[in-house]
Write a protein that holds these residues in place. Structure first.
Motif, PDB file in Angstrom:
ATOM      1  N   SER A   1       0.641  -1.154   0.090  1.00  0.00           N
ATOM      2  CA  SER A   1      -0.169  -0.126  -0.052  1.00  0.00           C
ATOM      3  C   SER A   1       0.904   1.400   0.181  1.00  0.00           C
ATOM      4  CB  SER A   1      -0.983   0.103   1.328  1.00  0.00           C
ATOM      5  OG  SER A   1      -0.339   0.310   2.655  1.00  0.00           O
TER       6      SER A   1
ATOM      7  N   GLN B   1       1.285   4.520  -3.615  1.00  0.00           N
ATOM      8  CA  GLN B   1       1.327   5.700  -3.767  1.00  0.00           C
ATOM      9  C   GLN B   1       2.083   6.509  -4.689  1.00  0.00           C
ATOM     10  OE1 GLN B   1      -1.250   6.992  -1.365  1.00  0.00           O
ATOM     11  NE2 GLN B   1      -1.096   4.625  -1.481  1.00  0.00           N
TER      12      GLN B   1
ATOM     13  N   GLY C   1      -3.651   1.827  -0.976  1.00  0.00           N
ATOM     14  CA  GLY C   1      -3.826   2.378   0.350  1.00  0.00           C
ATOM     15  C   GLY C   1      -5.156   3.224   0.382  1.00  0.00           C
ATOM     16  N   TYR C   2      -5.581   3.416   1.617  1.00  0.00           N
ATOM     17  CA  TYR C   2      -7.025   4.472   1.760  1.00  0.00           C
ATOM     18  C   TYR C   2      -6.814   5.142   2.958  1.00  0.00           C
ATOM     19  CZ  TYR C   2      -9.302   1.218   5.332  1.00  0.00           C
ATOM     20  OH  TYR C   2      -9.492   0.706   6.468  1.00  0.00           O
TER      21      TYR C   2
ATOM     22  N   HIS D   1      -5.865   8.598   2.958  1.00  0.00           N
ATOM     23  CA  HIS D   1      -4.378   9.431   2.940  1.00  0.00           C
ATOM     24  C   HIS D   1      -4.530  10.597   3.677  1.00  0.00           C
ATOM     25  CE1 HIS D   1      -3.808   6.515  -0.156  1.00  0.00           C
ATOM     26  NE2 HIS D   1      -4.882   7.146  -0.932  1.00  0.00           N
TER      27      HIS D   1
ATOM     28  N   PRO E   1      -0.957   6.413   3.747  1.00  0.00           N
ATOM     29  CA  PRO E   1      -2.261   5.788   3.601  1.00  0.00           C
ATOM     30  C   PRO E   1      -2.339   5.022   5.273  1.00  0.00           C
ATOM     31  CG  PRO E   1      -0.669   4.305   2.328  1.00  0.00           C
ATOM     32  CD  PRO E   1      -0.369   5.499   2.536  1.00  0.00           C
TER      33      PRO E   1
ATOM     34  N   ALA F   1     -10.994   1.481  -2.647  1.00  0.00           N
ATOM     35  CA  ALA F   1      -9.871   2.485  -1.839  1.00  0.00           C
ATOM     36  C   ALA F   1     -10.179   3.964  -1.859  1.00  0.00           C
ATOM     37  CB  ALA F   1      -8.612   2.261  -2.066  1.00  0.00           C
TER      38      ALA F   1
ATOM     39  N   THR G   1     -11.458   6.316   1.279  1.00  0.00           N
ATOM     40  CA  THR G   1     -10.797   7.382   1.741  1.00  0.00           C
ATOM     41  C   THR G   1     -11.737   8.652   1.871  1.00  0.00           C
ATOM     42  OG1 THR G   1      -8.675   6.872   0.512  1.00  0.00           O
ATOM     43  CG2 THR G   1      -8.983   9.005   0.882  1.00  0.00           C
TER      44      THR G   1
END
Length: 363
Positions: free
Chosen positions: A273, A277, A304-305, A307, A323, A348, A352
């Protein structure tokens, strides 16, 4: 030109094998992909690709299938991710928006991603270590103790009991005032940074009951920040793996065993993750790249979530800009990468936005 055409042949073989899960022959490639050359030329290109390690011929006189190197070339050169259609995005919003709380949202997200991809979906709960302080409450308890209640920006609530000395006792109004002061000082900080700030404040107060209380609260935040492994994994879709074609029992058994090793999955997908980015929001580990024996015949797609949305905290630090958790899909190496990558990225992005404070939903 021959090299460029050869790579178009490789892309065609990967696409056809993902669709059919049957070895791909030169005649089918020449007929279906309009490369402007004969099947004999395609056959020569496929032989060269086999020599270079991109394809393998499982049986004599059979077509060819991609190797891990072939899949890696294909994934790295996906021109762009095809975004989900407005109907699909609306379906995601509708399915997930009915959740009562964060845990239910994450579990629904896992089920939805498994349905879209037909593979195993894994969604991690945000850990306290990567969360920020939204609100702190101090509640006096009998027996010289303080209940410290921390509410994070991800909606998690954590509690910790802090013993007090007789000289540290505070009445309700004092605790309310102290809570407000601490919220002004620490709101929006990661828990580790909040711990550092309170430790610094205690050093400026001199040897007093107040400074000892600040050091105690600093230790509470530090302990909470150390709970890196406390994240829960929400998983869905394991039963669907048993119905996938081209997965032998010898390949399926270690994959199912690997799914039980949640700590290993957590480390692998957390690392992926972070990489996502800088990889357009999604990262793909194929076979040996996972570093996990049970996943030698699998691929892991991760994003990733949650952020930090460009905010670096009030003290300007950037250690919490990445994340706060991950969402991912695990399936065979012959998965539909384009669909899986698009779906993982879309879910994701929803999570977010779900976690973003009101007025800051630009993700």
């Amino acid at each position: 030109m021959a090299t460029n055409r050869r790579m178009l042949v490789l892309r065609a073989v990967v696409e056809d094998y993902i669709r059919s899960q049957e070895p791909v022959g030169s005649g089918a490639v020449a007929k279906d992909h309009r490369l402007g050359v004969s099947s004999a030329t395609v056959r020569n290109d496929m032989a060269a690709l086999e020599d270079e390690g991109y394809l393998i011929q499982p049986h004599t006189s059979a077509g060819r299938v991609p190797t891990q190197k072939g899949y890696r070339y294909f994934v790295d050169r996906l021109a762009r991710l095809v975004p989900l259609s407005p109907t699909q995005r609306k379906a995601i919003d509708t399915f997930l928006s009915g959740s009562a709380d964060l845990d239910e949202t994450l579990q629904r997200a896992a089920r939805l991603l498994a349905q879209i991809t037909g593979q195993v979906a894994v969604v991690a709960s945000p850990s306290l270590a990567k969360s920020r302080l939204r609100r702190l409450e101090l509640i006096g308890l009998s027996g010289h103790a303080l209940l410290v209640v921390v509410i994070t920006d991800t909606g998690r609530v954590a509690q910790h009991t802090l013993p007090l000395g007789p000289e540290q006792e505070c009445d309700e109004s004092q605790l309310g005032g102290l809570s407000e002061t601490l919220n002004r000082q620490c709101q929006g900080l990661s828990l580790s940074k909040a711990a550092d700030r309170l430790q610094a404040e205690s050093g400026q107060s001199g040897p007093s009951a107040g400074s000892r209380l600040l050091r105690g609260l600093s230790q509470v935040f530090a302990d909470m920040a150390d709970e890196e492994e406390s994240s829960a994994l929400h998983m869905a879709g394991r039963s669907q793996l048993t119905h996938r074609k081209a997965l032998t029992v010898a390949e399926l058994a270690p994959l199912l065993d690997a799914l039980e090793e949640q700590v290993i999955l957590m480390r692998l997908m957390s690392a992926q993750s972070e990489l996502s980015q800088t990889n357009g929001g999604v990262s793909v580990a194929i076979g040996k790249e996972t570093g996990t024996p049970g996943l030698l015949h699998a691929s892991v797609v991760t994003s990733g979530y949650g952020h930090a949305q460009g905010e670096a905290g009030r003290d300007g630090g950037g250690d919490d800009d990445g994340p706060i958790a991950f969402v991912g899909s695990i399936g065979p190496t012959h998965m539909d990468y384009q669909t899986t990558m698009s779906a993982v990225k879309a879910v994701a992005a929803y999570l977010t936005t779900f976690l973003a404070p009101e007025g800051d939903e630009d993700g």
